[in-house]
Design a protein around this motif. Structure first.
Motif, PDB file in Angstrom:
ATOM      1  N   GLN A 237       0.847  -1.196   0.035  1.00 52.49           N
ATOM      2  CA  GLN A 237       0.098  -0.042  -0.097  1.00 52.49           C
ATOM      3  C   GLN A 237       0.705   1.107  -0.050  1.00 52.49           C
ATOM      4  O   GLN A 237       0.520   2.359  -0.750  1.00 52.49           O
ATOM      5  CB  GLN A 237      -0.877  -0.005   1.188  1.00 52.49           C
ATOM      6  CG  GLN A 237      -1.858  -0.847   1.080  1.00 52.49           C
ATOM      7  CD  GLN A 237      -2.969  -1.099   2.184  1.00 52.49           C
ATOM      8  OE1 GLN A 237      -2.580  -0.634   3.397  1.00 52.49           O
ATOM      9  NE2 GLN A 237      -3.807  -1.914   2.412  1.00 52.49           N
ATOM     10  N   LYS A 238       1.882   1.204   0.813  1.00 51.09           N
ATOM     11  CA  LYS A 238       2.974   2.380   0.709  1.00 51.09           C
ATOM     12  C   LYS A 238       3.306   2.814  -0.651  1.00 51.09           C
ATOM     13  O   LYS A 238       3.443   3.838  -1.026  1.00 51.09           O
ATOM     14  CB  LYS A 238       3.966   2.126   1.791  1.00 51.09           C
ATOM     15  CG  LYS A 238       4.963   3.129   1.889  1.00 51.09           C
ATOM     16  CD  LYS A 238       5.972   3.112   2.986  1.00 51.09           C
ATOM     17  CE  LYS A 238       6.988   2.047   2.216  1.00 51.09           C
ATOM     18  NZ  LYS A 238       8.200   1.796   3.200  1.00 51.09           N
TER      19      LYS A 238
ATOM     20  N   PRO B 170      -6.057  10.791  -6.614  1.00 45.77           N
ATOM     21  CA  PRO B 170      -4.714  11.264  -6.040  1.00 45.77           C
ATOM     22  C   PRO B 170      -3.561  11.235  -7.038  1.00 45.77           C
ATOM     23  O   PRO B 170      -3.767  10.359  -8.269  1.00 45.77           O
ATOM     24  CB  PRO B 170      -4.574  10.497  -4.769  1.00 45.77           C
ATOM     25  CG  PRO B 170      -6.012   9.585  -4.480  1.00 45.77           C
ATOM     26  CD  PRO B 170      -6.733   9.810  -5.801  1.00 45.77           C
ATOM     27  N   ALA B 171      -2.463  11.796  -6.850  1.00 47.12           N
ATOM     28  CA  ALA B 171      -1.284  11.667  -7.622  1.00 47.12           C
ATOM     29  C   ALA B 171      -1.574  12.315  -8.990  1.00 47.12           C
ATOM     30  O   ALA B 171      -0.971  11.881 -10.005  1.00 47.12           O
ATOM     31  CB  ALA B 171      -0.727  10.180  -7.598  1.00 47.12           C
TER      32      ALA B 171
ATOM     33  N   ARG C  91       2.283   1.627  -3.311  1.00 51.49           N
ATOM     34  CA  ARG C  91       0.965   2.188  -4.532  1.00 51.49           C
ATOM     35  C   ARG C  91       0.948   3.747  -4.245  1.00 51.49           C
ATOM     36  O   ARG C  91       0.712   4.255  -5.476  1.00 51.49           O
ATOM     37  CB  ARG C  91      -0.023   1.529  -4.312  1.00 51.49           C
ATOM     38  CG  ARG C  91       0.100   0.071  -4.575  1.00 51.49           C
ATOM     39  CD  ARG C  91      -1.595  -0.806  -4.320  1.00 51.49           C
ATOM     40  NE  ARG C  91      -2.314  -0.326  -5.421  1.00 51.49           N
ATOM     41  CZ  ARG C  91      -3.678  -0.734  -5.667  1.00 51.49           C
ATOM     42  NH1 ARG C  91      -4.204  -1.497  -4.689  1.00 51.49           N
ATOM     43  NH2 ARG C  91      -4.312  -0.442  -6.601  1.00 51.49           N
ATOM     44  N   ARG C  92       1.032   4.131  -2.803  1.00 49.42           N
ATOM     45  CA  ARG C  92       0.808   5.554  -2.775  1.00 49.42           C
ATOM     46  C   ARG C  92       1.866   6.395  -3.387  1.00 49.42           C
ATOM     47  O   ARG C  92       1.909   7.479  -3.915  1.00 49.42           O
ATOM     48  CB  ARG C  92       0.612   5.900  -1.308  1.00 49.42           C
ATOM     49  CG  ARG C  92      -0.769   5.836  -0.709  1.00 49.42           C
ATOM     50  CD  ARG C  92      -0.990   6.245   0.511  1.00 49.42           C
ATOM     51  NE  ARG C  92      -0.049   5.731   1.709  1.00 49.42           N
ATOM     52  CZ  ARG C  92      -0.059   4.581   2.370  1.00 49.42           C
ATOM     53  NH1 ARG C  92      -1.095   3.631   2.367  1.00 49.42           N
ATOM     54  NH2 ARG C  92       1.002   4.260   3.007  1.00 49.42           N
ATOM     55  N   ARG C  93       3.152   5.907  -3.252  1.00 51.38           N
ATOM     56  CA  ARG C  93       4.275   6.682  -3.694  1.00 51.38           C
ATOM     57  C   ARG C  93       4.460   6.603  -4.905  1.00 51.38           C
ATOM     58  O   ARG C  93       4.816   7.751  -5.785  1.00 51.38           O
ATOM     59  CB  ARG C  93       5.649   6.017  -3.177  1.00 51.38           C
ATOM     60  CG  ARG C  93       6.142   6.105  -1.711  1.00 51.38           C
ATOM     61  CD  ARG C  93       7.353   5.507  -1.414  1.00 51.38           C
ATOM     62  NE  ARG C  93       7.692   5.883  -0.103  1.00 51.38           N
ATOM     63  CZ  ARG C  93       8.806   5.511   0.547  1.00 51.38           C
ATOM     64  NH1 ARG C  93       9.745   4.895  -0.136  1.00 51.38           N
ATOM     65  NH2 ARG C  93       9.116   5.955   1.651  1.00 51.38           N
TER      66      ARG C  93
ATOM     67  N   GLY D 221       1.788   6.121  -7.176  1.00 55.66           N
ATOM     68  CA  GLY D 221       0.795   6.327  -8.200  1.00 55.66           C
ATOM     69  C   GLY D 221      -0.008   5.067  -8.077  1.00 55.66           C
ATOM     70  O   GLY D 221       0.605   3.808  -7.693  1.00 55.66           O
ATOM     71  N   SER D 222      -1.122   5.015  -8.203  1.00 49.75           N
ATOM     72  CA  SER D 222      -2.338   3.881  -8.290  1.00 49.75           C
ATOM     73  C   SER D 222      -2.042   2.784  -9.133  1.00 49.75           C
ATOM     74  O   SER D 222      -2.167   1.538  -8.837  1.00 49.75           O
ATOM     75  CB  SER D 222      -3.662   4.527  -8.128  1.00 49.75           C
ATOM     76  OG  SER D 222      -3.782   4.911  -9.255  1.00 49.75           O
TER      77      SER D 222
END
Length: 91
Positions: free
Chosen positions: A45-46, A82-83, A48-50, A52-53
């Protein structure tokens, strides 16, 4: 009874991009993918956030297989994620 310890693996951003691409194409849940690959769900999950999805990123155009025969009123929906990711649907 012996406890099972996970061996900590350090991955580069490029390796995480490959892991995320593999996950997205797997069609399984995060939990199932992480168990099968021995990856922490928090780490997945970390990253994926960093990153981008979507590991691949970019624009994907969806084109209907056939044109409708009647002329319905046109419409447009845009979703901001996001992103900086945008998804736009139009007719």
């Amino acid at each position: 009874m012996q406890s099972k310890r996970r061996v900590r693996v350090r991955r580069s951003p490029e390796e995480w991009a490959r892991v995320l691409k593999q996950f997205e194409s797997s069609g399984v849940s995060q939990i199932a993918f992480c168990r099968a690959e021995g990856i922490s769900q928090n780490s997945l999950q970390k990253w994926r956030r960093r990153l981008g999805s979507s590991a691949g990123g970019g624009f994907i155009e969806l084109i209907p297989a056939t044109k409708p025969e009647h002329h319905a009123p046109s419409w447009q929906i845009e979703v901001q994620l996001p992103a900086g990711v945008s998804i736009r649907f139009t007719s």
